[in-house]
Design an enzyme around this catalytic site. Structure first.
Site, PDB file in Angstrom:
ATOM      1  N   LYS A 175       4.442   3.313  -5.444  1.00 21.06           N
ATOM      2  CA  LYS A 175       4.007   4.611  -4.957  1.00 21.06           C
ATOM      3  C   LYS A 175       3.744   5.579  -6.219  1.00 21.06           C
ATOM      4  O   LYS A 175       4.065   5.292  -7.157  1.00 21.06           O
ATOM      5  CB  LYS A 175       5.374   5.311  -4.218  1.00 21.06           C
ATOM      6  CG  LYS A 175       5.444   4.440  -2.624  1.00 21.06           C
ATOM      7  CD  LYS A 175       6.516   5.228  -1.988  1.00 21.06           C
ATOM      8  CE  LYS A 175       6.716   4.481  -0.477  1.00 21.06           C
ATOM      9  NZ  LYS A 175       7.638   5.239   0.366  1.00 21.06           N
ATOM     10  N   HIS A 227       6.637   0.698  -1.175  1.00 22.66           N
ATOM     11  CA  HIS A 227       6.607   0.593   0.445  1.00 22.66           C
ATOM     12  C   HIS A 227       6.335  -1.017   0.333  1.00 22.66           C
ATOM     13  O   HIS A 227       5.518  -1.425  -0.405  1.00 22.66           O
ATOM     14  CB  HIS A 227       5.280   1.377   0.985  1.00 22.66           C
ATOM     15  CG  HIS A 227       4.840   0.895   2.353  1.00 22.66           C
ATOM     16  ND1 HIS A 227       5.262   1.503   3.353  1.00 22.66           N
ATOM     17  CD2 HIS A 227       4.045  -0.179   2.512  1.00 22.66           C
ATOM     18  CE1 HIS A 227       4.613   0.537   4.442  1.00 22.66           C
ATOM     19  NE2 HIS A 227       3.927  -0.322   4.090  1.00 22.66           N
ATOM     20  N   GLU A 238      -1.721  -3.273   7.661  1.00 22.89           N
ATOM     21  CA  GLU A 238      -1.762  -2.751   6.454  1.00 22.89           C
ATOM     22  C   GLU A 238      -2.781  -3.423   5.507  1.00 22.89           C
ATOM     23  O   GLU A 238      -3.484  -2.626   4.618  1.00 22.89           O
ATOM     24  CB  GLU A 238      -0.516  -2.485   5.842  1.00 22.89           C
ATOM     25  CG  GLU A 238       0.432  -1.669   6.618  1.00 22.89           C
ATOM     26  CD  GLU A 238       1.769  -1.748   6.128  1.00 22.89           C
ATOM     27  OE1 GLU A 238       2.776  -1.108   6.929  1.00 22.89           O
ATOM     28  OE2 GLU A 238       2.384  -2.364   5.325  1.00 22.89           O
TER      29      GLU A 238
END
Lengths: 143, 156
Positions: free
Chosen positions: B30, B136, B147
């Site tokens: 992130k 994540h 995803e």
């Protein structure tokens, strides 16, 4: 110091030996920021085009076959004097001559399987970055 | 004799394949961890723990893409903060492969709240808050597939 961008490739030998993280950590610790990254398995043709400048050299055939032998991680690094900084961190092309603590001294096994590539001058950095990335794939880093 | 050997070998291979489940999962480093120069250290943890890297790309999400990625959380109180945070700087998206990669990655990440994350986990070592929690990871095989397609529609 001049802000520069340079192209780095973590070669198939270092990717296969799970050294991606360790090598990227060396760049980050030396103040080089990653502004673009992509993993790719180059075709022989792409490797030949990328190294076209070495076409007449005796090692061209081995080099392009090696570079297309498995996936590589291509990154653009940004920072003060990024081109020479990256070359300093990589160490000499031949790992036997590479200074202790350099990437090649620690992760390369031969002059052919030498773990990393880095642009050698501002002009080649520009050419090499645009070989792999479109301008909108370069991410500005404020931190 | 030969055929008995074959039967035994087949049985052994079958039971092995039940225990061993090769999976792919999606990981995101992130904006906080990218800005704090932890990309290499985080990837090294994956590699040291038997997760192979099948794909990597650095991207900067815009609001629309971030909202689409986290669509299942729309309406939850943390949704806006999450979207704002995830668009605040570039991220590194990875596809990890290995034995039970989904669970293995979650184990390496640690609890969502870094205060509750076990020592030696990524969040314990690199996260600073519940929102700025460094990484994540897909929560199931089904979300991993969704995803991975979201970020690598062209394939790996």
């Amino acid at each position: 110091m001049k802000q520069e961008r340079t192209l780095s490739i973590i070669k198939p030998d270092a990717v296969a030996k799970d050294h991606i993280g360790a090598i990227l950590a060396r760049f980050e610790k030396a103040g080089l920021k990653v502004v673009a990254a992509t993993m790719k398995h180059l075709s022989l043709k792409e490797a030949q085009n990328f190294y076209a400048i070495h076409k007449e050299r005796p090692f061209y055939n081995d080099l392009t076959h090696f570079m297309s032998s498995g996936p590589v991680l291509i990154t653009v690094l940004e920072g003060p004097n990024a081109i020479s900084k990256n070359r300093e961190i990589m160490g000499a092309t031949d790992p036997k001559k590479a200074a202790p603590g350099t990437i090649r001294a620690d992760f390369a096994t031969s002059i052919d399987h030498n773990a990393v590539h880095g642009s050698d001058a501002p002009e080649t950095a520009v050419t090499e970055i645009s070989f792999f990335f479109k301008p909108d794939q370069l991410c500005a880093r404020s931190h | 004799m030969k055929s008995l050997f074959k039967v035994i070998l087949t049985a052994a291979l079958c039971s092995l394949s039940i225990m061993y489940a090769e999976e792919q999962t999606l990981s995101i480093i992130k904006p906080d961890a990218v800005a704090n120069h932890h990309i290499g250290e985080i990837i090294a943890r994956f590699e040291k723990n038997g997760l192979k890297i099948d794909g990597i790309k650095m991207v900067k999400l815009d609001q629309g893409r971030a909202e689409a990625f986290y669509a299942e959380h729309k309406g939850k109180p943390f949704f806006n903060d999450l979207v704002n945070f995830m668009t605040s700087g570039p991220i590194v998206v990875l596809v990890l492969e290995g034995d039970q990669a989904v669970a293995k990655n979650r184990e390496l990440m640690g609890a969502t709240d870094p205060n509750k994350a076990a020592p030696g986990t990524l969040r314990k070592d690199f996260a600073t808050s519940m929102t700025k929690n460094a990484v994540h990871g897909s929560d199931s095989l089904a979300s991993a597939q969704r995803e991975i397609t979201f970020f690598f529609p062209e394939g790996l």
